[in-house]
Scaffold this motif. Structure first.
Motif, PDB file in Angstrom:
ATOM      1  N   TYR A   1       0.279  -0.747   0.030  1.00 39.29           N
ATOM      2  CA  TYR A   1       0.162   0.052   0.207  1.00 39.29           C
ATOM      3  C   TYR A   1       0.894   1.495  -0.310  1.00 39.29           C
ATOM      4  CZ  TYR A   1       0.598   0.341   5.440  1.00 39.29           C
ATOM      5  OH  TYR A   1       1.326   0.705   6.927  1.00 39.29           O
TER       6      TYR A   1
ATOM      7  N   THR B   1      -4.674   6.561   1.769  1.00 41.04           N
ATOM      8  CA  THR B   1      -4.572   4.969   2.031  1.00 41.04           C
ATOM      9  C   THR B   1      -4.485   4.085   0.609  1.00 41.04           C
ATOM     10  OG1 THR B   1      -3.521   5.419   4.249  1.00 41.04           O
ATOM     11  CG2 THR B   1      -2.983   3.220   3.201  1.00 41.04           C
TER      12      THR B   1
ATOM     13  N   TYR C   1      -4.603   0.727  -0.693  1.00 40.88           N
ATOM     14  CA  TYR C   1      -4.311  -0.467  -1.442  1.00 40.88           C
ATOM     15  C   TYR C   1      -4.539  -1.301  -2.137  1.00 40.88           C
ATOM     16  CZ  TYR C   1      -5.064  -0.052   3.854  1.00 40.88           C
ATOM     17  OH  TYR C   1      -4.649   0.666   4.798  1.00 40.88           O
TER      18      TYR C   1
END
Length: 362
Positions: A88, A350, A352
């Motif tokens: 990530y 974030t 991923y």
């Protein structure tokens, strides 16, 4: 009736017909013989309801414990590691605001699963410092943008969450081994910049951190504590010490920073699992002593602070291959000693990328 039966597999139709014709047989024993049956056992492939249940469970997907994909806290790390093949990317923005100063600290984090319960994280920070009165003379300001100190981290997960529904079950536990490289400018500072061009402290740092996380649906609890050793360095005039207040006045000064204790904890309430929506309450602090663990007495000032940070989070989009989690909050000063009173708005996203050998739920 004929139209319905055409859609039923032959085996299912035979099973239903047998039950209707011989209701006393049941499913308890395939060799059960009823009076008048002539000793013929019913040809059922299952011996009991329990076996039928097991057969269908074998076809079902594996059970996944509760672990929604969320952004998590800003200062407290998570004890889980990425599966091998998954990774990530997580850019942060922290704006540390104190009287006369605004510092945008923007680390870009890349976390890669290595397998064998290991993960490699790198943090490359961009920094934008803005200085104004009373730090600068009235009517003047200074601004400088560049790269700060680079941070490398190896995370080793030594225990996983035993049961995400029991509060006293074993939590996830990990150790991190951290190393900082002084890639940020700290020498040959321009006096006309009033400290804005200082982007690092010039020290190689080493640290060991303990991370703990416990799931108790619908809550998560995080803890991180560690010790950071800052190696000595040589600095010039105008160098700002770690407390953000005191400046060095000597042209060539040998600086020894004290031992740095890092501590943080967070409580997270996941309100909506599908959207990863929730809120967090986090505390974070650092304390630098007057003694270095490896290099003796420190000549840099000792300082400490404690912040409290309410935060919000949401996940969008969220697919099997890719998901993005968004977080925002503000860190507020609770206590400080020889440290500026700082308010810090902050945000993160974030992204991923889930690999073929595991799916990450934050």
């Amino acid at each position: 009736m004929i139209r319905i039966l055409r859609g039923v597999p032959f085996f299912a139709f035979a099973l239903i017909l047998s039950v209707l014709l011989f209701p006393s047989r049941g499913f308890s024993d395939p060799t059960a013989i009823s009076p008048g049956s002539g000793g013929m056992a019913l040809p059922f492939p299952f011996s009991s309801d329990e076996d039928i249940s097991k057969g269908f469970q074998a076809l079902a997907p594996p059970f996944l414990p509760w672990g929604p994909n969320t952004s998590g806290p800003f200062f407290t790390g998570t004890a889980e590691v990425e599966p091998i093949g998954s990774w990530y990317l997580e850019p942060f923005v922290y704006d540390s605001i104190s009287p006369g100063s605004s510092s945008y600290y923007m680390p870009m984090r890349l976390a890669v699963g290595l397998g064998h319960n290991l993960e490699l994280d790198t943090f490359i920070p961009l920094i934008d410092n803005v200085e104004g009165p009373p730090i600068t003379p009235s009517g003047q300001s200074a601004n400088h943008f560049g790269v700060g100190n680079t941070h490398f981290e190896v995370k080793w997960q030594i225990a996983s969450d035993e049961d995400v529904y029991l509060p006293l079950a074993r939590p996830s536990v990990a150790l991190t081994f951290d190393f900082w490289v002084p890639s940020g400018q700290y020498q040959n500072l321009n006096p006309q910049q009033y400290g804005a061009d200082q982007l690092g402290n010039g020290t190689f740092n080493e640290a060991i951190m303990l991370l703990v996380r416990k799931h108790v649906k619908p809550f998560m609890f995080y803890l991180q504590v560690g010790d950071i050793v800052e190696n000595p360095t040589t600095v010039g005039a105008g160098y700002g010490y770690n407390n953000g207040i005191t400046q060095n006045a000597l042209p060539n000064d040998h600086v020894v920073d004290g031992n740095l204790l890092y501590y943080a904890g967070a409580f997270e309430h996941v309100i909506n699992t599908e959207w990863g929506a929730g809120y967090l309450l986090e505390v974070y602090g650092e304390s630098q002593s007057g003694q270095n663990l490896l290099f003796g007495a420190a000549n840099a000032p000792a300082w400490s602070f404690l912040w409290a940070a309410p935060e919000l989070e949401v996940t969008w989009p969220h697919t099997q291959k890719l998901s993005a989690t968004w977080g925002a909050g503000v860190a507020l000063p609770v206590y400080q000693s020889d440290y500026p009173r700082t308010v810090t708005p902050m945000g993160t996203v974030t992204v991923y990328f889930n690999g073929p050998f595991g799916y990450r739920g934050q």
